[in-house]
Structures are given as C-alpha cells and as structure tokens.
Design a protein around this motif. Structure first.
Motif, PDB file in Angstrom:
ATOM      1  N   GLY A  16       0.804  -1.219   0.000  1.00 34.02           N
ATOM      2  CA  GLY A  16       0.000   0.000   0.000  1.00 34.02           C
ATOM      3  C   GLY A  16       0.831   1.260   0.000  1.00 34.02           C
ATOM      4  N   HIS A  17       0.177   2.366   0.290  1.00 32.13           N
ATOM      5  CA  HIS A  17       0.857   3.645   0.336  1.00 32.13           C
ATOM      6  C   HIS A  17       0.855   4.182   1.757  1.00 32.13           C
ATOM      7  CE1 HIS A  17      -3.440   4.490  -0.342  1.00 32.13           C
ATOM      8  NE2 HIS A  17      -3.236   5.562   0.405  1.00 32.13           N
ATOM      9  N   PRO A  18       1.788   5.083   2.075  1.00 26.72           N
ATOM     10  CA  PRO A  18       1.816   5.646   3.439  1.00 26.72           C
ATOM     11  C   PRO A  18       0.533   6.412   3.741  1.00 26.72           C
ATOM     12  CG  PRO A  18       3.881   6.055   2.296  1.00 26.72           C
ATOM     13  CD  PRO A  18       2.917   5.551   1.265  1.00 26.72           C
TER      14      PRO A  18
ATOM     15  N   GLY B  55       0.863   4.845  -5.828  1.00 24.12           N
ATOM     16  CA  GLY B  55       2.205   4.432  -6.232  1.00 24.12           C
ATOM     17  C   GLY B  55       2.266   3.887  -7.645  1.00 24.12           C
ATOM     18  N   THR B  56       3.459   3.992  -8.227  1.00 19.61           N
ATOM     19  CA  THR B  56       3.761   3.416  -9.531  1.00 19.61           C
ATOM     20  C   THR B  56       5.004   2.552  -9.380  1.00 19.61           C
ATOM     21  OG1 THR B  56       2.862   5.258 -10.831  1.00 19.61           O
ATOM     22  CG2 THR B  56       4.534   3.872 -11.887  1.00 19.61           C
TER      23      THR B  56
ATOM     24  N   THR C  25      -4.569  10.145  -7.970  1.00 16.56           N
ATOM     25  CA  THR C  25      -4.340   8.988  -8.827  1.00 16.56           C
ATOM     26  C   THR C  25      -2.974   9.109  -9.469  1.00 16.56           C
ATOM     27  OG1 THR C  25      -5.453  10.075 -10.674  1.00 16.56           O
ATOM     28  CG2 THR C  25      -6.785   8.625  -9.305  1.00 16.56           C
ATOM     29  N   GLN C  26      -2.389   7.958  -9.735  1.00 23.94           N
ATOM     30  CA  GLN C  26      -1.106   7.905 -10.407  1.00 23.94           C
ATOM     31  C   GLN C  26      -1.226   6.996 -11.618  1.00 23.94           C
ATOM     32  OE1 GLN C  26       1.385   7.720  -6.265  1.00 23.94           O
ATOM     33  NE2 GLN C  26       2.591   7.456  -8.131  1.00 23.94           N
ATOM     34  N   SER C  27      -0.561   7.387 -12.696  1.00 27.77           N
ATOM     35  CA  SER C  27      -0.576   6.538 -13.875  1.00 27.77           C
ATOM     36  C   SER C  27       0.780   6.570 -14.557  1.00 27.77           C
ATOM     37  CB  SER C  27      -1.679   6.991 -14.854  1.00 27.77           C
ATOM     38  OG  SER C  27      -1.474   8.347 -15.228  1.00 27.77           O
TER      39      SER C  27
ATOM     40  N   TYR D 229       7.393   4.594  -7.062  1.00 26.54           N
ATOM     41  CA  TYR D 229       7.296   6.043  -7.020  1.00 26.54           C
ATOM     42  C   TYR D 229       5.939   6.455  -6.447  1.00 26.54           C
ATOM     43  CZ  TYR D 229      11.484   6.122  -9.851  1.00 26.54           C
ATOM     44  OH  TYR D 229      12.778   5.956 -10.292  1.00 26.54           O
ATOM     45  N   PHE D 230       6.001   7.312  -5.443  1.00 28.64           N
ATOM     46  CA  PHE D 230       4.781   7.831  -4.825  1.00 28.64           C
ATOM     47  C   PHE D 230       4.671   9.324  -5.045  1.00 28.64           C
ATOM     48  CE2 PHE D 230       3.007   4.295  -2.604  1.00 28.64           C
ATOM     49  CZ  PHE D 230       4.076   3.473  -2.249  1.00 28.64           C
TER      50      PHE D 230
END
Lengths: 112, 115
Positions: free
Chosen positions: A41-43, B109-110, B5-7, B89-90
């Motif tokens: 997941g993410h922080p 994240g990617t 959102t990340q892409s 990558y966040f």
C-alpha cells in the motif's frame, strides 16, 4: 537538511505482545508526524505531534514527543495482525520548510 | 483516501528510454511531491512543487525532471531511464495551514522496472 533516525528497522512480535518504534534527531524538531504503510500500500498519515512532551493516543497506539523535541516514539499495545506494516516518522526538512524528511521506517510483522 | 491517482500503476521499460509518470489530484492542494521508495532507504524526496510552474529539487533529483502546468497535475520524467531508477514512485499532496508542515496524502504508487 533534517535527518531522523528510526529504530529498529524490523520487529517481529507474537500477536498480543507490545511493539515500540523510536525516532531520533540530533536537532530540535518543530513537530513530528507518523505514517503507516500496509504491505503493498501507500503511506497513510496517523498523527502529528507539536508540543514538547506531548502524548496522544489512538486506541491501542500511543505517540510521544520528547521533552527536548528531539525524539519520538510509537507504542502499540497488544498487537494484532491488522497492525502489520511499516511505520514511518517524518519531520520538517528545515526551518520554514514544508518538505518532510522520512525515517527509514520500522517494519512490523505479527505472528498469529 | 484523498483524490490522488497515479498513472501508470506499473511499467516495465528498457534502459535509455524516456519515461513519464503522472500524478493527478482533485483536492486543489498547492503542494505536490514525488518520492521514490527503495528497500533500506525509506521514502526519499525527488522533486516537489509549491504551485503551478513552481518546482524545486529534493534529496535525489539527479536524472529526474518535473513539470506542473496545472494545479491538478504533476509529471515526473526520467529522460533516459537507468536500472538504478527501478523503484516504487509515490506522489503526495499537501495544503499548508497553520505551522510549517501539513499532512501529506499519498497516491497509490507506480512500480517502475527498468531492464
């Protein structure tokens, strides 16, 4: 820039045991934040501490900010499998800065 | 979760190719950040933006560039990808309020792999 050292890097506990992670700085911090990242997941933001000696609780989690504002801790009472993840502390990168410097994190594993 | 959102979410590319990662937010937050996360290193700041067309370098900016032409979008470009840029990558956002720091909200994240 600001550096924060976080220990331990890993912690394995039996379910029901307590867990503590520590964050230390050589300089005085204006405040400190804690984040949790679940596996894959993410922080996610948990809390921010600002005042010297501040103690905050979230259910089984207790957060402390040292009197000198150079260290902080996160304590989890009676861990559960849902507590698994990596816990990060984060602090300002410098005076007047909006950037955060993150500790390297403590990865918690809970053995059922 | 905040509207970030990340892409793409996953990408595999070859050494020497250009790569662009996109971060999109619907929160109208002023600050946006790009981090990379590697085992043993935690989260390290690559670049950040404090407004449209206002960007600055972070701790590990070499090999990366960024652009922000709209409040909602923050692009991270690897001009010529290298294997050392294999990472997760966040993107994160924040809106300064009282005090020096504010909560950062992270995107999903990617995961980038450079072969």
């Amino acid at each position: 820039g600001q550096q924060v050292m976080q220990i331990p890097q890993y912690q394995h506990v039996q379910e029901g045991e307590d867990f503590t992670t520590y964050c230390n700085s050589s300089t005085t911090l204006s405040n400190i934040q804690w984040y949790k990242q679940r596996p894959g997941g993410h922080p996610v933001f948990l809390i921010q501490l600002v005042k010297s000696g501040e103690v905050k609780k979230q259910k089984r989690l207790t957060f402390q900010f040292g009197e000198a504002k150079k260290n902080s801790s996160l304590h989890i009472t009676a861990t559960q499998t849902t507590d698994v993840g990596t816990y990060f502390c984060a602090a300002n990168s410098g005076a007047g800065s909006y950037q955060l410097t993150f500790g390297k994190g403590t990865k918690l594993s809970v053995i059922p | 979760d905040a509207g970030i959102t990340q892409s793409p979410r996953h990408k595999v590319t070859e050494t020497g190719t250009p790569v662009t990662l996109r971060c999109h937010q619907t929160e109208n937050h002023r600050y946006m950040y790009w981090y990379r996360q590697d085992p043993g290193h935690g989260l390290r700041l690559i670049h950040y933006s404090y407004g449209v067309k206002d960007t600055d370098k972070g701790e590990v900016s070499d090999g990366y560039s960024v652009s922000r032409s709209k409040t909602e979008d923050f692009l991270l470009t690897l001009e010529s990808a290298t294997s050392s840029q294999t990472s997760v990558y966040f993107c994160a956002i924040s809106e300064p309020g009282l005090g020096y720091t504010d909560t950062q909200y992270f995107g999903p994240g990617t995961r980038l792999t450079v072969l």
